[in-house]
Scaffold this motif. Sequence first.
Motif, PDB file in Angstrom:
ATOM      1  N   GLN A 508      41.681 -78.813  17.351  1.00 52.30           N
ATOM      2  CA  GLN A 508      41.644 -77.387  17.102  1.00 52.30           C
ATOM      3  C   GLN A 508      43.289 -77.713  17.111  1.00 52.30           C
ATOM      4  O   GLN A 508      43.951 -78.556  17.642  1.00 52.30           O
ATOM      5  N   GLU A 509      43.830 -76.825  16.933  1.00 56.03           N
ATOM      6  CA  GLU A 509      45.457 -76.090  17.483  1.00 56.03           C
ATOM      7  C   GLU A 509      45.638 -76.339  18.451  1.00 56.03           C
ATOM      8  O   GLU A 509      44.812 -76.368  19.733  1.00 56.03           O
ATOM      9  N   PRO A 510      46.482 -76.926  19.246  1.00 55.21           N
ATOM     10  CA  PRO A 510      46.488 -77.472  20.778  1.00 55.21           C
ATOM     11  C   PRO A 510      47.692 -75.713  21.032  1.00 55.21           C
ATOM     12  O   PRO A 510      48.314 -75.265  20.844  1.00 55.21           O
ATOM     13  N   GLY A 511      47.246 -75.806  21.894  1.00 57.17           N
ATOM     14  CA  GLY A 511      47.427 -75.034  23.165  1.00 57.17           C
ATOM     15  C   GLY A 511      48.570 -75.414  23.457  1.00 57.17           C
ATOM     16  O   GLY A 511      49.155 -76.271  24.132  1.00 57.17           O
ATOM     17  N   PRO A 512      49.615 -74.335  24.115  1.00 53.71           N
ATOM     18  CA  PRO A 512      50.513 -74.028  26.037  1.00 53.71           C
ATOM     19  C   PRO A 512      50.175 -75.189  26.225  1.00 53.71           C
ATOM     20  O   PRO A 512      51.052 -76.167  26.827  1.00 53.71           O
ATOM     21  N   GLN A 513      48.978 -74.906  26.747  1.00 50.06           N
ATOM     22  CA  GLN A 513      48.283 -75.982  27.620  1.00 50.06           C
ATOM     23  C   GLN A 513      46.958 -76.508  27.818  1.00 50.06           C
ATOM     24  O   GLN A 513      46.355 -75.749  27.234  1.00 50.06           O
ATOM     25  N   ARG A 514      47.065 -77.462  28.440  1.00 50.63           N
ATOM     26  CA  ARG A 514      45.303 -78.250  27.989  1.00 50.63           C
ATOM     27  C   ARG A 514      44.943 -78.239  29.734  1.00 50.63           C
ATOM     28  O   ARG A 514      44.726 -76.844  30.271  1.00 50.63           O
ATOM     29  N   PRO A 515      43.600 -77.827  28.920  1.00 52.78           N
ATOM     30  CA  PRO A 515      42.036 -77.953  29.563  1.00 52.78           C
ATOM     31  C   PRO A 515      41.688 -78.132  31.133  1.00 52.78           C
ATOM     32  O   PRO A 515      42.490 -79.072  31.613  1.00 52.78           O
ATOM     33  N   ASP A 516      41.364 -76.931  32.291  1.00 47.99           N
ATOM     34  CA  ASP A 516      41.234 -77.585  33.707  1.00 47.99           C
ATOM     35  C   ASP A 516      39.775 -78.148  34.201  1.00 47.99           C
ATOM     36  O   ASP A 516      40.125 -78.758  34.703  1.00 47.99           O
ATOM     37  N   ALA A 517      39.094 -78.500  32.723  1.00 45.10           N
ATOM     38  CA  ALA A 517      37.575 -78.532  32.733  1.00 45.10           C
ATOM     39  C   ALA A 517      36.672 -79.150  31.261  1.00 45.10           C
ATOM     40  O   ALA A 517      37.598 -78.138  30.846  1.00 45.10           O
ATOM     41  N   LEU A 518      35.773 -79.841  32.060  1.00 47.90           N
ATOM     42  CA  LEU A 518      35.331 -79.818  30.361  1.00 47.90           C
ATOM     43  C   LEU A 518      33.795 -79.122  30.820  1.00 47.90           C
ATOM     44  O   LEU A 518      33.195 -80.187  31.946  1.00 47.90           O
ATOM     45  N   VAL A 519      32.926 -78.678  30.200  1.00 47.37           N
ATOM     46  CA  VAL A 519      31.539 -78.457  29.938  1.00 47.37           C
ATOM     47  C   VAL A 519      30.902 -79.160  28.563  1.00 47.37           C
ATOM     48  O   VAL A 519      31.192 -77.929  27.343  1.00 47.37           O
ATOM     49  N   VAL A 520      30.378 -80.441  28.288  1.00 46.37           N
ATOM     50  CA  VAL A 520      30.276 -80.701  27.768  1.00 46.37           C
ATOM     51  C   VAL A 520      28.128 -81.045  27.562  1.00 46.37           C
ATOM     52  O   VAL A 520      27.953 -81.644  28.055  1.00 46.37           O
ATOM     53  N   ASP A 521      27.863 -80.789  25.730  1.00 46.02           N
ATOM     54  CA  ASP A 521      26.806 -80.475  25.941  1.00 46.02           C
ATOM     55  C   ASP A 521      26.515 -82.237  25.644  1.00 46.02           C
ATOM     56  O   ASP A 521      26.677 -83.092  24.950  1.00 46.02           O
ATOM     57  N   TRP A 522      24.890 -82.993  26.188  1.00 43.07           N
ATOM     58  CA  TRP A 522      25.457 -84.807  25.846  1.00 43.07           C
ATOM     59  C   TRP A 522      24.433 -85.413  24.182  1.00 43.07           C
ATOM     60  O   TRP A 522      24.887 -85.737  23.580  1.00 43.07           O
ATOM     61  N   ASN A 523      24.299 -83.513  23.786  1.00 45.92           N
ATOM     62  CA  ASN A 523      23.805 -84.146  22.940  1.00 45.92           C
ATOM     63  C   ASN A 523      24.571 -84.176  20.896  1.00 45.92           C
ATOM     64  O   ASN A 523      24.647 -82.432  21.453  1.00 45.92           O
ATOM     65  N   LEU A 524      25.540 -84.115  20.753  1.00 48.92           N
ATOM     66  CA  LEU A 524      26.290 -84.020  19.894  1.00 48.92           C
ATOM     67  C   LEU A 524      26.343 -83.919  18.775  1.00 48.92           C
ATOM     68  O   LEU A 524      25.524 -85.284  17.860  1.00 48.92           O
ATOM     69  N   PRO A 525      26.772 -84.074  16.897  1.00 51.15           N
ATOM     70  CA  PRO A 525      26.701 -84.075  16.149  1.00 51.15           C
ATOM     71  C   PRO A 525      27.183 -85.272  15.946  1.00 51.15           C
ATOM     72  O   PRO A 525      27.918 -86.067  16.561  1.00 51.15           O
ATOM     73  N   HIS A 526      26.852 -85.960  14.952  1.00 55.00           N
ATOM     74  CA  HIS A 526      27.265 -87.434  13.875  1.00 55.00           C
ATOM     75  C   HIS A 526      27.383 -88.723  15.112  1.00 55.00           C
ATOM     76  O   HIS A 526      27.416 -89.389  15.448  1.00 55.00           O
ATOM     77  N   GLY A 527      25.837 -88.703  15.920  1.00 57.09           N
ATOM     78  CA  GLY A 527      25.449 -89.871  16.894  1.00 57.09           C
ATOM     79  C   GLY A 527      26.187 -89.298  18.284  1.00 57.09           C
ATOM     80  O   GLY A 527      26.128 -90.917  19.320  1.00 57.09           O
ATOM     81  N   VAL A 528      27.336 -88.929  18.479  1.00 60.42           N
ATOM     82  CA  VAL A 528      28.005 -88.556  19.494  1.00 60.42           C
ATOM     83  C   VAL A 528      26.988 -88.344  20.865  1.00 60.42           C
ATOM     84  O   VAL A 528      26.629 -87.000  20.725  1.00 60.42           O
ATOM     85  N   ASP A 529      27.396 -88.745  22.276  1.00 58.21           N
ATOM     86  CA  ASP A 529      26.617 -88.718  23.219  1.00 58.21           C
ATOM     87  C   ASP A 529      27.570 -87.787  23.915  1.00 58.21           C
ATOM     88  O   ASP A 529      29.363 -87.799  24.355  1.00 58.21           O
ATOM     89  N   GLY A 530      27.522 -87.387  25.374  1.00 60.79           N
ATOM     90  CA  GLY A 530      28.703 -86.509  25.884  1.00 60.79           C
ATOM     91  C   GLY A 530      29.115 -87.210  26.693  1.00 60.79           C
ATOM     92  O   GLY A 530      30.540 -86.823  26.666  1.00 60.79           O
ATOM     93  N   LEU A 531      28.564 -88.518  27.397  1.00 57.84           N
ATOM     94  CA  LEU A 531      29.595 -89.587  27.103  1.00 57.84           C
ATOM     95  C   LEU A 531      31.256 -89.680  26.987  1.00 57.84           C
ATOM     96  O   LEU A 531      32.030 -90.849  27.063  1.00 57.84           O
ATOM     97  N   MET A 532      30.408 -90.247  25.687  1.00 60.94           N
ATOM     98  CA  MET A 532      31.455 -90.863  24.025  1.00 60.94           C
ATOM     99  C   MET A 532      32.247 -89.378  24.422  1.00 60.94           C
ATOM    100  O   MET A 532      33.240 -89.641  23.817  1.00 60.94           O
ATOM    101  N   ALA A 533      31.930 -88.331  24.205  1.00 64.68           N
ATOM    102  CA  ALA A 533      32.383 -87.333  23.831  1.00 64.68           C
ATOM    103  C   ALA A 533      33.657 -86.517  25.252  1.00 64.68           C
ATOM    104  O   ALA A 533      34.670 -86.728  25.153  1.00 64.68           O
TER     105      ALA A 533
END
Length: 589
Positions: A508-533
Amino acid sequence: MGAAPDTLPDTQALDTLYRGAPLSALVGVVEAFFLSVLFWREVPASAIALWLAAFAAVRGLRIALGMAYRRRATAPGTRPAFWARGVVASALAQALAWGLGSWVLLAPANLVAEMALHIGLAAVVLGSVAQLAHHLPALAAYAAGVFGPLAVRDLFVAQPLHYVLALASVLMALYVWHAGRAQARTIARAAAQQRERQELIAALQRENEATQLARQEAEAAHASKAQFLAAVGHDLRQPLNAMQLLAYTLQQPASCDRVEHLSASLMECASSMGAMVEGLLELSRLDAHSITPRPTRFALQALLDEMAGTFAVQAQAKGLVFSAQPSSAWVEGDRALLARVLSNLVSNAIRYTPAGFVRLQARTQGAVVEVSVEDSGVGIAAAELPRIFDEHYQIDHPGRDRSQGLGLGLATARRLCALLGLDLGVQSHPGQGSRFTLCLPLAAGVPEPAGSTLTATGAEDTAREPQALRRVLVLEDDASSRTALAEVLQGWGCEVTAAASLHEALHQEPGPQRPDALVVDWNLPHGVDGLMAVAALRNAIGHAVPALLVTAEATPGLQARAAAAGLPLLPKPIAPMKLRAFLQSHPPT
């Protein structure tokens, strides 16, 4: 040829030995009379009469002994060894009556009478083999008592024929003993086969009873499951129906107050359905034995504080006095599962207490700590106590009023306690409240300091105000869930960036500031899990941003992996207050 059976006969053998006494005595007296007739002219009549009287007396005593056995054999305290010795003694007495009688019936010159005597006595002994083989000592006594005096008699006569007869008597005694042992082995095998048949019949009967019981239990379980599924279907349709109608109503023009009221009702329905689904999933995991306890040592006070933080406001809103007794004890157990048990018990106490108090107490008793949840609620009648742990059972609420719970809390608590090896006790009286107790083992040794974690009960500091503006990255592949999460976070004043895949989040186009927190689903496309993400996003951001994992499959395996990575895991449907508690516990930097 094999060893002889045990010298002590069983009850069946003793019955056989004593049952034939009257007939055997009568036949013996008749045989003795006919043998004496052969010697009538050779032996004084007085001697024969005296012998016959003694012979009949011995047989009479044998009959009396048999009658005594029939009267007393079944009485309590009867000793089989005593009656076995009686058989041997009576057999020896009868045999000596025959053997000593051969000295009375003595006529060496009458060869016909002598041969008849020997043949008759041999027939008497051979005829007793089938019966006395049930107890070989009795057979040995009988053969020795008959053939012993007879052989000595023949040797005393000292004639060539009688020497042969003496040898024949000895050989006959040996033959009788050999035949008796063979007969005894046959009897023993028959008895063993009969016992095996009886054991087989008993086993088949037990198996048949077990099969019938299992069939009845299966039928009862099927009926219970059908009733349970029908109740589940009813309870799931009710909030779903209400949500559909409320959603339709919200699409119509309405005032702000009405929209607020409809939104609150919609939230209540969603919360009810979420609690129902979560409770059903937890019950299914418990029934499938897919939850493995992970015992640790922890301070009991921290768990009590968690319960107070979760339920104090709820109790106060209902006008109840909520108290938690302080405890300095450290205990052993699975903290998350124990928190779930206490949550269900406290929630149930608050729900069924219209006025008064709810107390959470802990008392050390020896090597255990008794934790109790006591209330001044409506109480439970004795007839209802066996059913309160059934699924979807509510006292005085057969229609399963959702405002009075879903009837799953106590069922889950009982299963969790069974999984943890704890006894869940209950004491209750109508109108006087209830008291649920469980005992936790004290932890051994000096405990390590406990760190702060987000527990499965969703305990949060409800008194905190929302934090200042924060930036949250939501990584969720489901479009509706992604939109809903973003709406909730934005409603709390958060700046939200949403992405459907890890690739999209990283590019994504980087914003002026980085995120303070992440909310990540476990099952993601292309075989990616939450820990990897989370690992990839933290690497791209440049530091360990606080992250929360969410999943619709909160299995014990996933929970263990998340715990090992030091990441909290929330099951879907996500309770907004649990999400808020995560954000409040990680303020923006």
